[in-house]
Design an enzyme around this catalytic site. Structure first.
Site, mmCIF file in Angstrom:
data_model
loop_
_atom_site.group_PDB
_atom_site.id
_atom_site.type_symbol
_atom_site.label_atom_id
_atom_site.label_comp_id
_atom_site.label_asym_id
_atom_site.label_seq_id
_atom_site.Cartn_x
_atom_site.Cartn_y
_atom_site.Cartn_z
ATOM 1 N N ASP A 156 0.837 -1.208 0.000
ATOM 2 C CA ASP A 156 0.000 0.000 0.000
ATOM 3 C C ASP A 156 0.869 1.255 0.000
ATOM 4 O OD1 ASP A 156 0.768 -0.698 2.656
ATOM 5 O OD2 ASP A 156 -0.879 0.471 3.507
ATOM 6 N N GLU B 125 -0.004 -1.317 5.871
ATOM 7 C CA GLU B 125 1.083 -0.776 6.706
ATOM 8 C C GLU B 125 0.856 0.701 6.977
ATOM 9 O OE1 GLU B 125 4.700 0.937 8.169
ATOM 10 O OE2 GLU B 125 3.701 1.520 6.317
HETATM 11 ZN ZN LIG Z 1 6.579 2.208 4.179
#
Ligand SMILES: [Zn+2]
Length: 378
Positions: A74, A140
């Site tokens: 992401d 994340e």
């Molecule tokens: Zn990162």
């Protein structure tokens, strides 16, 4: 794998919009799964909600050491599109020996470098043992709740990793520790009144101002042997909706990056003491709410550190410094289980900014560093 193949893989990944939020896109994981399976790598897709994470596994026999490399697919939102003056965020280009696009340093390039290094390692007849798992995680950038948090412990249970290596951008330094994160809000109480008669009211914005100044200068209780000192930043402020009314409440939000020796309890008492010295009394003037988001960790494993440092030095010619700056990473989910976790990645000067980029030769160097680490550790 040639340098052109590596560059193409990185650019193909950047071209897939994986902005988080929403972070639920399937395309990058589908692309990577096909890419890896076509090259003989066993893959598993794990899904939390609608959000997929990819685990690529290379098990070699006899299995000696087991390494989990950790990255994420992401990326953060682009920001204002007209500020992307080199190229739009999801149209990767190479200009002046740099690769531009969202994820060019954080961290589609890191994912591409690790995949290239893993494929080379797997095909090398000189290497025989060890197990390498590439964890290419979702979420994340929004806390890892739908990626690292559920899946890294589960894979550790299955594989019993000896080492964790995170590919977040470190500027080719070696990150040996990460601070934790604690968010909080303070709600200041007041009495609403006409602005022309302030003596009839109790102005919460004035209390908020006193608190912000005190907090920006505050000193936390922590151990000076901690790898990095804690920091605090007031990040939001909300109060009032009319210029001639003293509002009845005001609220600030803040972000503390914590050192290993701190606890929720010590942070709370440091804050209460700081505000008390500034003349603000808890429950009378304000209410405090703290939310522990992420544990800090520090890795003390001289052998693992030496192997990573040697790999960085032999490729870049520069001895990496050991550092603990920056925010959190998914490495904490393995570190919490007792796995030694280190981090090495690309330059980190443009992460989360517009015109995000990395040097093309840095990407090639990173692949060579990972390759050396995989070969030496496994
Ligand atoms: Zn990162």
């Amino acid at each position: 794998m040639t340098n052109e193949d590596l560059l193409k893989l990185a650019m193909d990944l950047i071209a897939i919009d994986t902005t988080n939020p929403p972070g639920t896109q399937q395309e990058a994981v589908t692309y990577l799964k096909e890419y890896l399976e076509k090259r003989g790598v066993e893959c598993s897709v794990e899904t939390a909600g609608e959000t997929p994470s990819l685990f690529a596994m290379i098990r070699r026999s006899p299995s000696t050491s087991k390494l989990c490399w950790i990255g994420h697919w992401d990326v953060v939102p682009s920001g204002p599109l007209d500020a992307w003056t080199i190229t739009p965020p999801f149209v990767p280009v190479i200009r002046d020996e740099h690769l531009y696009g969202r994820g060019a340093c954080d961290m589609k390039t890191g994912v591409a470098a690790a995949i290239a290094a893993a494929l080379e390692w797997a095909e090398d007849p000189e290497t025989s043992g060890g197990t390498l798992v590439l964890a290419i995680l979702a979420d994340e950038e929004c806390g890892g709740v739908l990626g690292g948090e559920p899946f890294l412990p589960r894979y550790h249970k299955e594989f019993q990793f000896d080492y964790g290596l995170v590919g977040e951008p470190t500027g080719f330094d070696l990150k040996t520790a990460r601070r934790g994160a604690c968010w909080g809000t303070i709600n200041f109480s007041g009495i609403q009144a006409h602005a022309a008669r302030p003596d009839e009211g109790d102005n919460p914005i004035h209390k908020m101002g006193v608190a912000v100044v005190a907090m920006s200068n505050m000193v936390f209780t922590y151990d000076t042997s901690d790898p990095a000192p804690p920091t605090i930043a007031v990040t939001t402020a909300r109060a009032g909706n009319k210029d001639n009314i003293i509002p009845h409440e005001a609220t600030i939000g803040f972000d503390i990056r914590t050192a290993p020796s701190q606890s929720l309890k010590s942070i709370r008492s440091d804050l209460i003491e700081t505000l008390q010295k500034a003349g603000l009394i808890m429950d009378t003037d304000y209410k405090l709410d703290l939310n522990w988001l992420a544990d800090p960790y520090a890795t003390d494993h001289p052998c693992f550190s030496q192997i990573c440092s040697n790999a960085i030095r032999s490729v870049t010619g520069r001895t990496p410094s050991l550092c603990a700056k920056g925010g959190t990473s998914d490495g904490r989910f393995l570190a919490a289980l007792g796995v030694p976790v280190l981090e090495v990645g690309l330059e980190n000067t443009t992460l989360h900014k517009v015109n995000e980029c990395c040097r093309v030769d840095s990407l090639i160097s990173l692949k060579q560093i990972y390759r050396k680490i995989f070969t030496t550790l496994l």
